[in-house]
Design an enzyme around this catalytic site. Sequence first.
Site, short mmCIF file in Angstrom:
data_model
loop_
_atom_site.label_atom_id
_atom_site.label_comp_id
_atom_site.label_asym_id
_atom_site.label_seq_id
_atom_site.Cartn_x
_atom_site.Cartn_y
_atom_site.Cartn_z
N CYS A 1 59.40 2.68 30.44
CA CYS A 1 60.70 3.06 31.00
C CYS A 1 60.33 4.59 31.72
CB CYS A 1 61.86 3.17 30.05
SG CYS A 1 62.42 1.57 29.73
N HIS B 1 66.99 8.78 31.19
CA HIS B 1 66.99 7.26 31.19
C HIS B 1 68.10 6.41 30.83
CE1 HIS B 1 65.22 3.40 31.11
NE2 HIS B 1 64.78 3.41 29.70
N ASN C 1 69.75 -1.30 31.85
CA ASN C 1 68.39 -0.66 31.86
C ASN C 1 67.47 -1.31 32.89
OD1 ASN C 1 65.79 0.55 31.23
ND2 ASN C 1 66.11 0.25 29.09
O1 UT7 Z 1 64.33 1.67 27.51
C1 UT7 Z 1 63.34 1.64 26.66
C2 UT7 Z 1 63.86 2.32 25.27
N1 UT7 Z 1 64.80 1.16 24.56
C3 UT7 Z 1 65.74 1.85 23.94
O2 UT7 Z 1 65.95 2.84 24.20
C4 UT7 Z 1 66.75 1.03 23.21
C5 UT7 Z 1 67.21 1.34 21.86
N2 UT7 Z 1 67.80 0.59 21.26
C6 UT7 Z 1 69.31 0.24 21.43
O3 UT7 Z 1 69.79 0.71 22.18
C7 UT7 Z 1 69.95 -0.36 20.13
O4 UT7 Z 1 68.99 -0.42 18.98
C8 UT7 Z 1 70.37 -1.75 20.70
C9 UT7 Z 1 71.41 -1.78 21.58
C10 UT7 Z 1 69.07 -2.61 21.00
C11 UT7 Z 1 70.85 -2.49 19.43
O5 UT7 Z 1 72.03 -1.60 18.84
P1 UT7 Z 1 72.16 -1.34 17.47
O6 UT7 Z 1 73.31 -0.72 17.27
O7 UT7 Z 1 70.77 -0.73 16.87
O8 UT7 Z 1 72.31 -2.63 16.75
P2 UT7 Z 1 71.45 -3.49 15.45
O9 UT7 Z 1 70.14 -3.89 16.03
O10 UT7 Z 1 71.26 -2.37 14.45
O11 UT7 Z 1 72.27 -4.69 15.17
C12 UT7 Z 1 73.71 -4.38 14.53
C13 UT7 Z 1 74.02 -5.71 14.28
C14 UT7 Z 1 73.08 -6.81 13.78
O12 UT7 Z 1 73.83 -7.54 12.93
P3 UT7 Z 1 73.83 -7.25 11.36
O13 UT7 Z 1 72.48 -7.37 10.79
O14 UT7 Z 1 74.34 -5.85 10.97
O15 UT7 Z 1 74.67 -8.54 11.04
C15 UT7 Z 1 72.71 -7.60 14.69
O16 UT7 Z 1 72.52 -8.96 14.64
O17 UT7 Z 1 74.67 -6.29 15.33
C16 UT7 Z 1 74.13 -7.48 15.75
N3 UT7 Z 1 73.61 -7.67 17.24
C17 UT7 Z 1 74.73 -8.33 18.10
N4 UT7 Z 1 75.98 -8.56 17.71
C18 UT7 Z 1 76.68 -9.02 18.84
C19 UT7 Z 1 72.65 -7.57 17.73
N5 UT7 Z 1 72.71 -7.65 19.13
C20 UT7 Z 1 74.15 -8.19 19.17
C21 UT7 Z 1 74.72 -8.55 20.22
N6 UT7 Z 1 76.18 -8.87 20.06
N7 UT7 Z 1 74.30 -8.69 21.78
#
Ligand code: UT7
Length: 334
Positions: free
Chosen positions: A116, A256, A286
């Site tokens: 990225c 980004h 993205n």
């Molecule tokens: O471009 C390269 C660099 N990439 C980035 O900068 C991406 C960086 N990361 C992110 O943007 C975020 O971490 C994500 C968008 C990927 C995820 O967001 P988050 O707030 O960090 O969510 P998480 O992975 O901590 O998950 C929180 C909860 C989980 O459930 P539990 O374990 O708390 O019950 C996930 O299973 O949200 C759940 N979850 C979802 N729920 C509904 C994960 N994806 C989804 C989804 N819909 N699509």
Amino acid sequence: MEKINAVITGIGGYVPDYVLTNDEISKMVDTNDEWIMTRIGVKERRILNEEGLGTSYLARKAAKQLMQKTGVNPDEIDVVLVATSTGDYHFPSTASILCDKLGLKNAFAFDLQAACCGFLYALEVAASLIVSGRHKKVILVGADKMSSMVNYQDRATCPIFGDGAAAVLLEGTTEEIGVVDSMLYTDGKGLPFLHMKAGGSVCPPSYFTIDNKMHYLYQEGRTVFKYAVSSMSDVTAKIAERNNLTKDNIDWVIPHQANLRIIDAVASRLEVPMDKVMINIQNYGNTSAATLPLCLWDYEKKLKKGDNIIFTAFGAGFTYGALYMKWGYDGAKR
Ligand code: UT7
């Protein structure tokens, strides 16, 4: 001899017609519009779904628009540089395919892979080629067909990414505009958190790798998020300080487009109001190496000569950095 600066003199862009909405994604995996909007900030993304078309198709469309808008003579293009992680083939380069499609006869062409951060790194490389005085006109494209490596059964990654490309022309000038400063870094410790497990030389494709879904993008989102916020915020603050840039004289921040919460964090660290921050993540998601130039493409008409712009990006590797540029022209070229 007068000092040569490298300046962007035009922009072209392209996103595919097919719009993949959050409602449609909600039918593919267990998610919903509210979660995607609040946790990521993406409303829809564009997908290149015609069979047999790859990243060079996106890049070609963007570069053709750039050439038409700037009226540049194809014979005068010295270099074609494509930032991408989703090249048409392992080899040859997507840039070489682009050269052929654009009818360029006098250019050398290569791809640059920094995930990225690809466009940011490539901008530094392209600017250095211009400043050397040896190369006069560089076409630089950020292009990625992220749908080619996204697993549409994985709700943690599939809402994030989209396909797109944008291209800029870089030329030399003796005016005090163009690329002023950059701070670019690579921390290879990011490998476990963001990568594709198979398909490379460590683990070539096999029935095993396919059966185990090892050809998709793998991300540990929470860890990547933390690194992205701290790296991008720190590096933008440092480059601003080094160049006496404050909330009062920064005209634009171009971050980004990975997550709206990351963008918010970078803006608040710089104390820059959100109307000075380019944001289009809601429309495209993205698009990896294409996010920064697609922002320029969308906001071109608002830009003025001399505007102070800070670009910043973060990607797999980890790769990250910031670049300070004084913009080169007023409004949109048609
Ligand atoms: O471009 C390269 C660099 N990439 C980035 O900068 C991406 C960086 N990361 C992110 O943007 C975020 O971490 C994500 C968008 C990927 C995820 O967001 P988050 O707030 O960090 O969510 P998480 O992975 O901590 O998950 C929180 C909860 C989980 O459930 P539990 O374990 O708390 O019950 C996930 O299973 O949200 C759940 N979850 C979802 N729920 C509904 C994960 N994806 C989804 C989804 N819909 N699509």
